[in-house]
Design a protein around this motif. Structure first.
Motif, short mmCIF file in Angstrom:
data_model
loop_
_atom_site.label_atom_id
_atom_site.label_comp_id
_atom_site.label_asym_id
_atom_site.label_seq_id
_atom_site.Cartn_x
_atom_site.Cartn_y
_atom_site.Cartn_z
N LEU A 47 78.54 63.40 10.03
CA LEU A 47 77.21 63.04 9.56
C LEU A 47 76.20 63.17 10.70
O LEU A 47 75.08 63.66 10.49
CB LEU A 47 77.20 61.61 9.02
N ALA A 48 76.58 62.75 11.90
CA ALA A 48 75.69 62.91 13.06
C ALA A 48 75.35 64.37 13.28
O ALA A 48 74.20 64.73 13.54
CB ALA A 48 76.34 62.32 14.31
N ALA A 49 76.36 65.25 13.16
CA ALA A 49 76.12 66.68 13.34
C ALA A 49 75.18 67.21 12.28
O ALA A 49 74.30 68.06 12.55
CB ALA A 49 77.44 67.44 13.30
N ARG A 50 75.29 66.72 11.04
CA ARG A 50 74.38 67.15 9.97
C ARG A 50 72.95 66.74 10.28
O ARG A 50 72.02 67.51 10.08
CB ARG A 50 74.81 66.55 8.63
N ALA A 73 68.12 56.56 17.14
CA ALA A 73 67.66 57.32 15.97
C ALA A 73 68.80 57.53 14.99
O ALA A 73 68.61 57.40 13.76
CB ALA A 73 67.11 58.67 16.43
N LEU A 74 69.99 57.83 15.48
CA LEU A 74 71.16 58.00 14.62
C LEU A 74 71.46 56.70 13.87
O LEU A 74 71.71 56.70 12.67
CB LEU A 74 72.38 58.37 15.47
N ARG A 75 71.42 55.60 14.62
CA ARG A 75 71.74 54.30 14.03
C ARG A 75 70.74 53.94 12.94
O ARG A 75 71.11 53.43 11.87
CB ARG A 75 71.74 53.24 15.13
N ARG A 76 69.46 54.22 13.19
CA ARG A 76 68.44 53.89 12.20
C ARG A 76 68.59 54.72 10.93
O ARG A 76 68.50 54.19 9.82
CB ARG A 76 67.05 54.13 12.81
N LEU A 77 68.80 56.03 11.10
CA LEU A 77 68.90 56.90 9.93
C LEU A 77 70.14 56.56 9.11
O LEU A 77 70.08 56.45 7.87
CB LEU A 77 68.94 58.37 10.39
N ALA A 78 71.26 56.34 9.80
CA ALA A 78 72.48 55.97 9.09
C ALA A 78 72.33 54.58 8.46
O ALA A 78 72.88 54.32 7.37
CB ALA A 78 73.66 55.99 10.05
N GLY A 79 71.57 53.70 9.11
CA GLY A 79 71.37 52.37 8.56
C GLY A 79 70.62 52.39 7.25
O GLY A 79 70.88 51.57 6.36
N LEU A 80 69.69 53.32 7.10
CA LEU A 80 68.96 53.45 5.84
C LEU A 80 69.90 53.86 4.71
O LEU A 80 69.73 53.45 3.56
CB LEU A 80 67.83 54.48 5.99
N VAL A 81 70.90 54.68 5.05
CA VAL A 81 71.89 55.09 4.06
C VAL A 81 72.79 53.92 3.70
O VAL A 81 73.06 53.64 2.52
CB VAL A 81 72.73 56.28 4.59
N GLU A 82 73.27 53.19 4.73
CA GLU A 82 74.16 52.05 4.49
C GLU A 82 73.47 50.97 3.66
O GLU A 82 74.10 50.29 2.84
CB GLU A 82 74.61 51.47 5.83
N ALA A 83 72.16 50.79 3.86
CA ALA A 83 71.42 49.76 3.12
C ALA A 83 71.09 50.20 1.70
O ALA A 83 70.56 49.40 0.92
CB ALA A 83 70.13 49.42 3.88
N LEU A 85 68.87 52.38 0.91
CA LEU A 85 67.47 52.78 0.77
C LEU A 85 67.33 54.29 0.63
O LEU A 85 66.38 54.77 0.00
CB LEU A 85 66.67 52.29 1.98
N LEU A 86 68.23 55.03 1.24
CA LEU A 86 68.25 56.49 1.13
C LEU A 86 69.67 56.94 0.83
O LEU A 86 70.63 56.36 1.34
CB LEU A 86 67.80 57.16 2.44
N SER A 87 69.79 57.98 0.01
CA SER A 87 71.10 58.61 -0.14
C SER A 87 71.37 59.45 1.11
O SER A 87 70.45 59.75 1.89
CB SER A 87 71.13 59.50 -1.38
N GLU A 88 72.60 59.83 1.31
CA GLU A 88 72.92 60.65 2.48
C GLU A 88 72.17 61.97 2.45
O GLU A 88 71.65 62.44 3.46
CB GLU A 88 74.43 60.90 2.53
N GLY A 89 72.09 62.58 1.26
CA GLY A 89 71.35 63.83 1.12
C GLY A 89 69.87 63.66 1.42
O GLY A 89 69.26 64.52 2.07
N MET A 90 69.28 62.55 0.97
CA MET A 90 67.87 62.30 1.24
C MET A 90 67.64 62.06 2.73
O MET A 90 66.62 62.50 3.29
CB MET A 90 67.39 61.09 0.43
#
Length: 355
Positions: A47-50, A73-83, A85-90
């Motif tokens: 996911l980080a590579a994506r 930045a990685l932690r924040r973006l992944a955190g939005l997915v975990e919460a 708020l965003l799908s992984e694709g979004m």
């Protein structure tokens, strides 16, 4: 995430000033490999590579090229997915749209802005040595301004969505789409020097962008000799199209212009627009006479519905005879029907101002 090559080939490491400049911009020294950054952020490596590739950065292999800011930045973006708020694709789309937009901005700022400020070079100093103090002074101010503009644009975009009909799909809207195209640009590229041609394109893009914004439209993108814009209503779009023609016609340094516009449903994605309406506007532009605006039948009907153009010239004449005060801003003249590649037969309308 400055994963664009130098960290692996030692280019920056060989130049202490360049390395110092990188640390100034990034706010921290390199500490992590890609794997270490992903593990520290608690994000799967794939996911980080994506995320990194979506932002436009190359793979860095085992080089230590990433900083604490990259991990955050990685932690924040992944955190939005975990919460949720965003799908992984979004989240990947957010990374891609942000990367593409800011990459162009950064290229412009380096190529035009800083390069101009470091010319001519001070005696005994390289451009790199001159750049550091400039970046040190400008970076916080430009960062604040970037956030300000982004918030302003976000507010405007939110307003457009909220103002749309409740039953509209978020990815589809009814808009006017317009193209403005410089006539004979290919011939100009053969006659003009590169610097002169670049100045002409920049002047055209700047003028078009200012006009579109000033009259309530939205510039979607520039394509050198062509600009693509949109507007929420036909009256706004008509004003923009005619203003573009009038402004360019009054500038002796500019080639002639032609404009094509169409009204209908468009698909919006990552700030761009797609669909049959966009294709029709492009085709109308290609067949428009010089210094003229062509619109499709749906645009003409919408302009009449808004009361910005009469149903017919006969109706306008009858109203004038009856003493009704002229209220129409625009005139529409039907043109010959013609086949348009991929879209069948269309009936264009010539748009002009009413005398």
């Amino acid at each position: 995430m400055p994963a664009d090559g130098p960290a692996e080939d030692g280019g920056l490491d060989d130049d202490p000033v360049a390395l110092k400049l990188e640390q100034l911009i990034l706010g921290a020294p390199r500490r992590y490999t890609a794997f270490q950054a992903a593990r520290t952020a608690g994000v799967p490596m794939d996911l980080a590579a994506r995320f990194w590739r979506a932002m436009g950065f190359a793979d860095i292999g085992q080089a230590k090229a990433l900083t604490e800011a990259d991990v955050l930045a990685l932690r924040r973006l992944a955190g939005l997915v975990e919460a949720g708020l965003l799908s992984e694709g979004m989240a990947v789309q957010v990374a891609r749209s942000t990367g593409q937009t800011t990459a162009r901005l950064a290229d412009w700022q380096i190529d035009s802005f800083l390069e101009g400020l470091t010319e001519p070079q001070e005696p005994g100093m390289t451009r790199m040595e001159m750049t550091y103090p400039l970046v040190e002074l400008l970076l916080p101010e430009l960062e604040e301004f970037l956030v300000y503009v982004w918030r302003r644009q976000l507010a405007a975009a939110t307003g457009r969505v909220i103002g749309a009909a409740d039953d509209e799909e978020m990815g589809e809207r009814r808009l006017v789409v317009g193209f403005a195209d410089l006539v004979g640009f290919t011939r100009l590229t053969r006659r003009m020097e590169e610097e002169e041609l670049g100045e002409l394109v920049e002047a055209f893009e700047t003028t078009a962008a200012d006009l579109v914004a000033a009259h309530g439209g939205r510039l979607i993108k520039t394509l050198g000799d062509e600009v693509l814009y949109s507007a929420d209503d036909a009256g706004t779009a008509a004003e923009i199209g005619l203003r573009l023609i009038e402004t360019m016609a009054n500038d002796e340094t500019m080639p002639e212009l032609r404009v094509g516009m169409a009204f209908g449903t468009v698909t919006t994605r990552m700030g761009d627009v797609f669909g049959t309406t966009v294709n029709l506007a492009a085709r109308l532009t290609s067949i428009a006479p010089r210094d003229a605006v062509l619109v499709d039948g749906a645009f003409a009907e919408e302009l009449k519905r808004e009361g910005a153009a009469p149903e017919s010239e006969a109706q306008a004449a009858k109203e004038a005879e009856a003493g009704v005060e002229e209220k129409y801003r625009f005139a529409l003249q039907p043109m010959w029907q013609r086949p348009v590649r991929g879209l069948g037969v269309v009936e264009p309308w010539m748009l002009s101002r009413r005398e």
